[in-house]
Write a protein that holds these residues in place. Structure first.
Motif, PDB file in Angstrom:
ATOM      1  N   PRO A  42     -26.541  26.036 -16.827  1.00 15.81           N
ATOM      2  CA  PRO A  42     -25.903  26.656 -15.666  1.00 15.81           C
ATOM      3  C   PRO A  42     -26.839  26.744 -14.460  1.00 15.81           C
ATOM      4  O   PRO A  42     -28.071  26.695 -14.611  1.00 15.81           O
ATOM      5  N   PRO A  43     -26.267  26.854 -13.260  1.00 16.61           N
ATOM      6  CA  PRO A  43     -27.082  26.886 -12.039  1.00 16.61           C
ATOM      7  C   PRO A  43     -28.190  27.934 -12.051  1.00 16.61           C
ATOM      8  O   PRO A  43     -29.285  27.672 -11.566  1.00 16.61           O
ATOM      9  N   GLU A  44     -27.937  29.102 -12.622  1.00 18.25           N
ATOM     10  CA  GLU A  44     -28.972  30.142 -12.611  1.00 18.25           C
ATOM     11  C   GLU A  44     -30.163  29.774 -13.505  1.00 18.25           C
ATOM     12  O   GLU A  44     -31.296  30.149 -13.234  1.00 18.25           O
ATOM     13  N   VAL A  45     -29.919  29.014 -14.571  1.00 13.71           N
ATOM     14  CA  VAL A  45     -31.013  28.543 -15.419  1.00 13.71           C
ATOM     15  C   VAL A  45     -31.752  27.399 -14.722  1.00 13.71           C
ATOM     16  O   VAL A  45     -32.979  27.319 -14.779  1.00 13.71           O
ATOM     17  N   VAL A  46     -31.008  26.545 -14.032  1.00 16.04           N
ATOM     18  CA  VAL A  46     -31.639  25.476 -13.244  1.00 16.04           C
ATOM     19  C   VAL A  46     -32.590  26.095 -12.225  1.00 16.04           C
ATOM     20  O   VAL A  46     -33.737  25.674 -12.094  1.00 16.04           O
ATOM     21  N   GLU A  47     -32.131  27.129 -11.536  1.00 17.69           N
ATOM     22  CA  GLU A  47     -32.966  27.787 -10.522  1.00 17.69           C
ATOM     23  C   GLU A  47     -34.182  28.456 -11.158  1.00 17.69           C
ATOM     24  O   GLU A  47     -35.295  28.365 -10.642  1.00 17.69           O
ATOM     25  N   ALA A  48     -33.989  29.123 -12.287  1.00 19.37           N
ATOM     26  CA  ALA A  48     -35.082  29.852 -12.943  1.00 19.37           C
ATOM     27  C   ALA A  48     -36.160  28.915 -13.484  1.00 19.37           C
ATOM     28  O   ALA A  48     -37.312  29.305 -13.613  1.00 19.37           O
ATOM     29  N   HIS A  49     -35.783  27.676 -13.796  1.00 17.16           N
ATOM     30  CA  HIS A  49     -36.717  26.710 -14.389  1.00 17.16           C
ATOM     31  C   HIS A  49     -36.796  25.448 -13.536  1.00 17.16           C
ATOM     32  O   HIS A  49     -36.916  24.331 -14.052  1.00 17.16           O
ATOM     33  N   ARG A  50     -36.752  25.647 -12.225  1.00 21.79           N
ATOM     34  CA  ARG A  50     -36.686  24.533 -11.279  1.00 21.79           C
ATOM     35  C   ARG A  50     -37.826  23.530 -11.475  1.00 21.79           C
ATOM     36  O   ARG A  50     -37.599  22.325 -11.519  1.00 21.79           O
ATOM     37  N   ALA A  51     -39.064  23.995 -11.591  1.00 22.56           N
ATOM     38  CA  ALA A  51     -40.209  23.081 -11.697  1.00 22.56           C
ATOM     39  C   ALA A  51     -40.126  22.230 -12.966  1.00 22.56           C
ATOM     40  O   ALA A  51     -40.336  21.006 -12.914  1.00 22.56           O
ATOM     41  N   GLU A  52     -39.822  22.853 -14.097  1.00 18.92           N
ATOM     42  CA  GLU A  52     -39.740  22.120 -15.355  1.00 18.92           C
ATOM     43  C   GLU A  52     -38.597  21.110 -15.326  1.00 18.92           C
ATOM     44  O   GLU A  52     -38.741  19.969 -15.778  1.00 18.92           O
ATOM     45  N   LEU A  53     -37.455  21.527 -14.781  1.00 25.85           N
ATOM     46  CA  LEU A  53     -36.305  20.633 -14.740  1.00 25.85           C
ATOM     47  C   LEU A  53     -36.493  19.523 -13.716  1.00 25.85           C
ATOM     48  O   LEU A  53     -36.036  18.399 -13.927  1.00 25.85           O
ATOM     49  N   ILE A  98     -34.268  10.252 -12.029  1.00 22.18           N
ATOM     50  CA  ILE A  98     -33.442  10.930 -11.035  1.00 22.18           C
ATOM     51  C   ILE A  98     -34.366  11.593 -10.021  1.00 22.18           C
ATOM     52  O   ILE A  98     -35.294  12.306 -10.406  1.00 22.18           O
ATOM     53  N   ALA A  99     -34.107  11.382  -8.745  1.00 25.49           N
ATOM     54  CA  ALA A  99     -34.899  12.049  -7.706  1.00 25.49           C
ATOM     55  C   ALA A  99     -34.438  13.500  -7.604  1.00 25.49           C
ATOM     56  O   ALA A  99     -33.264  13.755  -7.328  1.00 25.49           O
ATOM     57  N   PRO A 100     -35.331  14.469  -7.869  1.00 26.77           N
ATOM     58  CA  PRO A 100     -34.923  15.874  -7.819  1.00 26.77           C
ATOM     59  C   PRO A 100     -34.260  16.268  -6.492  1.00 26.77           C
ATOM     60  O   PRO A 100     -33.333  17.075  -6.480  1.00 26.77           O
ATOM     61  N   CYS A 101     -34.678  15.661  -5.384  1.00 29.57           N
ATOM     62  CA  CYS A 101     -34.097  16.012  -4.078  1.00 29.57           C
ATOM     63  C   CYS A 101     -32.661  15.527  -3.932  1.00 29.57           C
ATOM     64  O   CYS A 101     -31.960  15.944  -3.014  1.00 29.57           O
ATOM     65  N   ASP A 102     -32.202  14.669  -4.827  1.00 24.54           N
ATOM     66  CA  ASP A 102     -30.814  14.202  -4.784  1.00 24.54           C
ATOM     67  C   ASP A 102     -29.852  15.143  -5.493  1.00 24.54           C
ATOM     68  O   ASP A 102     -28.641  15.050  -5.312  1.00 24.54           O
ATOM     69  N   ILE A 103     -30.372  16.047  -6.326  1.00 21.75           N
ATOM     70  CA  ILE A 103     -29.506  16.938  -7.102  1.00 21.75           C
ATOM     71  C   ILE A 103     -29.062  18.111  -6.233  1.00 21.75           C
ATOM     72  O   ILE A 103     -29.882  18.810  -5.646  1.00 21.75           O
ATOM     73  N   ALA A 104     -27.750  18.304  -6.171  1.00 12.44           N
ATOM     74  CA  ALA A 104     -27.183  19.409  -5.393  1.00 12.44           C
ATOM     75  C   ALA A 104     -27.345  20.704  -6.174  1.00 12.44           C
ATOM     76  O   ALA A 104     -26.888  20.814  -7.306  1.00 12.44           O
ATOM     77  N   MET A 105     -28.036  21.663  -5.577  1.00 11.18           N
ATOM     78  CA  MET A 105     -28.224  22.968  -6.219  1.00 11.18           C
ATOM     79  C   MET A 105     -26.886  23.715  -6.260  1.00 11.18           C
ATOM     80  O   MET A 105     -25.986  23.422  -5.484  1.00 11.18           O
ATOM     81  N   GLY A 106     -26.807  24.672  -7.159  1.00 12.62           N
ATOM     82  CA  GLY A 106     -25.576  25.450  -7.288  1.00 12.62           C
ATOM     83  C   GLY A 106     -24.569  24.820  -8.230  1.00 12.62           C
ATOM     84  O   GLY A 106     -23.466  25.324  -8.390  1.00 12.62           O
ATOM     85  N   HIS A 107     -24.943  23.716  -8.864  1.00 13.23           N
ATOM     86  CA  HIS A 107     -24.083  23.043  -9.831  1.00 13.23           C
ATOM     87  C   HIS A 107     -24.815  22.988 -11.171  1.00 13.23           C
ATOM     88  O   HIS A 107     -26.040  22.887 -11.205  1.00 13.23           O
ATOM     89  N   PRO A 108     -24.083  23.005 -12.274  1.00 11.63           N
ATOM     90  CA  PRO A 108     -24.747  22.884 -13.569  1.00 11.63           C
ATOM     91  C   PRO A 108     -25.204  21.448 -13.820  1.00 11.63           C
ATOM     92  O   PRO A 108     -24.717  20.508 -13.183  1.00 11.63           O
ATOM     93  N   LEU A 109     -26.137  21.298 -14.724  1.00 13.52           N
ATOM     94  CA  LEU A 109     -26.504  19.994 -15.279  1.00 13.52           C
ATOM     95  C   LEU A 109     -25.869  19.924 -16.662  1.00 13.52           C
ATOM     96  O   LEU A 109     -25.772  20.940 -17.358  1.00 13.52           O
ATOM     97  N   HIS A 110     -25.440  18.737 -17.057  1.00 14.55           N
ATOM     98  CA  HIS A 110     -24.841  18.557 -18.380  1.00 14.55           C
ATOM     99  C   HIS A 110     -25.606  17.470 -19.118  1.00 14.55           C
ATOM    100  O   HIS A 110     -25.967  16.450 -18.528  1.00 14.55           O
ATOM    101  N   LEU A 111     -25.838  17.713 -20.385  1.00 14.94           N
ATOM    102  CA  LEU A 111     -26.485  16.720 -21.234  1.00 14.94           C
ATOM    103  C   LEU A 111     -25.528  16.399 -22.378  1.00 14.94           C
ATOM    104  O   LEU A 111     -25.261  17.250 -23.238  1.00 14.94           O
TER     105      LEU A 111
END
Length: 96
Positions: free
Chosen positions: A8-19, A28-41
């Motif tokens: 979820p977005p809040e976990v992405v934000e909390a672990h931004r550097a690791e992710l 994937i270029a990190p600057c291309d990822i839109a914040m506020g959206h979840p990542l799915h694996l």
């Protein structure tokens, strides 16, 4: 279809550097990822498939705006997961 692991977005934000390091290691270029959206694996060959929202860019590399110019446009993109997800990304968002 198999259920994805959703970050979820809040976990992405909390672990931004690791992710950011993880997505970059997966091409994937990190600057291309839109914040506020979840990542799915999604499970699959190797370590699976990453599904994310990326900024839509024009021919000059600029982020595209919606017709009313209130939002930046995004596209759903996928990338093979070549490097496993770091364990820190799975920790719950710290409260406080």
């Amino acid at each position: 279809m198999t259920q994805p692991l959703t970050i979820p977005p809040e976990v992405v934000e909390a672990h931004r550097a690791e992710l950011a390091a993880w997505v970059q290691a997966n091409g994937i270029a990190p600057c291309d990822i839109a914040m506020g959206h979840p990542l799915h694996l999604y499970p699959g060959d190797g370590h699976g498939v990453i599904v994310y929202q990326a900024f839509t860019r024009d021919a000059h590399g600029h982020k595209q705006l919606s017709p009313d110019r209130t939002d930046v446009l995004t596209d759903t993109r996928t990338a093979p997961c070549l490097v496993p997800l770091p364990p820190l990304a799975l920790l719950p968002h710290p409260k406080g």
